[in-house]
Design an enzyme around this catalytic site. Sequence first.
Site, PDB file in Angstrom:
ATOM      1  N   ASP A  25       0.817  -1.211   0.000  1.00  9.20           N
ATOM      2  CA  ASP A  25       0.000   0.000   0.000  1.00  9.20           C
ATOM      3  C   ASP A  25       0.851   1.262   0.000  1.00  9.20           C
ATOM      4  OD1 ASP A  25      -2.777  -0.367  -0.151  1.00  9.20           O
ATOM      5  OD2 ASP A  25      -2.857  -1.165   1.875  1.00  9.20           O
ATOM      6  N   GLN A  40      -0.242   6.804  -6.203  1.00  8.12           N
ATOM      7  CA  GLN A  40      -1.338   7.740  -5.927  1.00  8.12           C
ATOM      8  C   GLN A  40      -1.309   8.886  -6.936  1.00  8.12           C
ATOM      9  OE1 GLN A  40      -2.006   7.794  -1.277  1.00  8.12           O
ATOM     10  NE2 GLN A  40       0.174   7.982  -1.676  1.00  8.12           N
ATOM     11  N   LYS A  99      -6.471   7.457  -6.405  1.00  2.00           N
ATOM     12  CA  LYS A  99      -6.343   8.916  -6.415  1.00  2.00           C
ATOM     13  C   LYS A  99      -5.488   9.412  -5.256  1.00  2.00           C
ATOM     14  CE  LYS A  99     -10.300  10.342  -9.163  1.00  2.00           C
ATOM     15  NZ  LYS A  99     -11.512  11.182  -9.241  1.00  2.00           N
ATOM     16  N   ARG A 146     -10.679   8.311   6.777  1.00  2.00           N
ATOM     17  CA  ARG A 146     -10.244   8.667   5.417  1.00  2.00           C
ATOM     18  C   ARG A 146     -11.316   8.347   4.391  1.00  2.00           C
ATOM     19  NH1 ARG A 146      -5.250   6.892   7.409  1.00  2.00           N
ATOM     20  NH2 ARG A 146      -5.414   4.843   6.416  1.00  2.00           N
ATOM     21  N   ARG A 147     -12.095   7.287   4.627  1.00  2.00           N
ATOM     22  CA  ARG A 147     -13.207   6.992   3.708  1.00  2.00           C
ATOM     23  C   ARG A 147     -14.239   8.122   3.751  1.00  2.00           C
ATOM     24  NH1 ARG A 147      -9.743   3.980   3.366  1.00  2.00           N
ATOM     25  NH2 ARG A 147      -9.266   5.614   1.877  1.00  2.00           N
ATOM     26  N   ARG A 203      -1.539  -0.792  -8.575  1.00  2.00           N
ATOM     27  CA  ARG A 203      -2.861  -0.303  -8.166  1.00  2.00           C
ATOM     28  C   ARG A 203      -2.808   1.223  -8.195  1.00  2.00           C
ATOM     29  NH1 ARG A 203      -4.073  -1.630  -2.280  1.00  2.00           N
ATOM     30  NH2 ARG A 203      -4.427  -3.748  -3.063  1.00  2.00           N
ATOM     31  N   HIS A 259     -13.671   4.746  -7.729  1.00  2.00           N
ATOM     32  CA  HIS A 259     -15.127   4.685  -7.767  1.00  2.00           C
ATOM     33  C   HIS A 259     -15.701   5.777  -8.665  1.00  2.00           C
ATOM     34  CE1 HIS A 259     -13.752   3.320  -3.735  1.00  2.00           C
ATOM     35  NE2 HIS A 259     -14.485   2.283  -4.055  1.00  2.00           N
TER      36      HIS A 259
END
Length: 320
Positions: A145, A174, A198, A299-300, A195, A238
């Site tokens: 990550d 990112q 954003k 953060r979500r 991966r 998304h």
Amino acid sequence: MGVFDRVARPVIMAASRSDGMRRAAERLPVTRQVVHRFVPGETVADALDSVAQLRNSGRLVSIDYLGEDVTDIDTANATVDAYLDLLDALDGRAEPSAAVRPLEVSLKLSALGQALPRDGEKIALENAHTICERAQRAGVWVTIDAEDHTTTDSTLSIVRDLRTEFRWLGTVLQAYLRRTEADCKEFAASGARIRLCKGAYDEPVSVAYRDRGEVTASYLRCLRVLMGGDGYPMVASHDPEVIDAVPAMVHEFGRGLDDFEYQMLYGIRDAEQRRLAAEGNHVRVYVPFGTQWYGYFVRRLAERPANLTFFLRALAERRH
């Protein structure tokens, strides 16, 4: 830049760094109940339940044991043990002969000791290597990550070292970081799994795009680099604008269904995940679990106004 980005997002991101807010949230049963929208549980068994449901619906899975910013060796070692236990549980559920592995674990290097004052990078590398070895035996992929920009150089250095032995290792880049297009060119040329997301940290304008439109434009530029390269792009978004742009890029660069995948977070746009999977696409769902859910959850909320609206509505309903 809208009101949410100017006003709400900075406040929410400040809350994500507040120990006082974290302790208060963790004590509130109503908060913990709502958190399950984004974090299915705290145990390996909870994670495996979610894995089974997602696999039954034709989706792939990436599992993250929550935790970050570890400052002592014992906690880093405990994180490694938790991943080894998880991989033991996943062994036998994987499909090691599949071109695209259905099961993956995601690692945060700061949870493996990267920030320790002495030899942190070396410790994180060794711990990640231990996990990669076990994952390889289980037929499970690993992706490293991304965290805030101060860790990027260290993280990518560790990824380069690990990929000399584990060529299937993926990493996260990112798109809101100004450096990322160049990083995409490097890793796409090396054939890496990337991966592309954003970005979810509160970064200064000197290193990151802050305007939502600029971030999306950077994402699409970076995605073109990945689609045109030799690696395996993982479209972690998304955003309808991003998702709608993917088929044309896939066609332009002659990629097949096994040459890329979509990724979305557990609990977000479930119907869209199912639609993409039903069309034959690889769709991987990022499933976090564990007790250290606060930073991830906040953060979500900061990412999308819809997430914050859901949280506030659910909180109000459960109080009445």
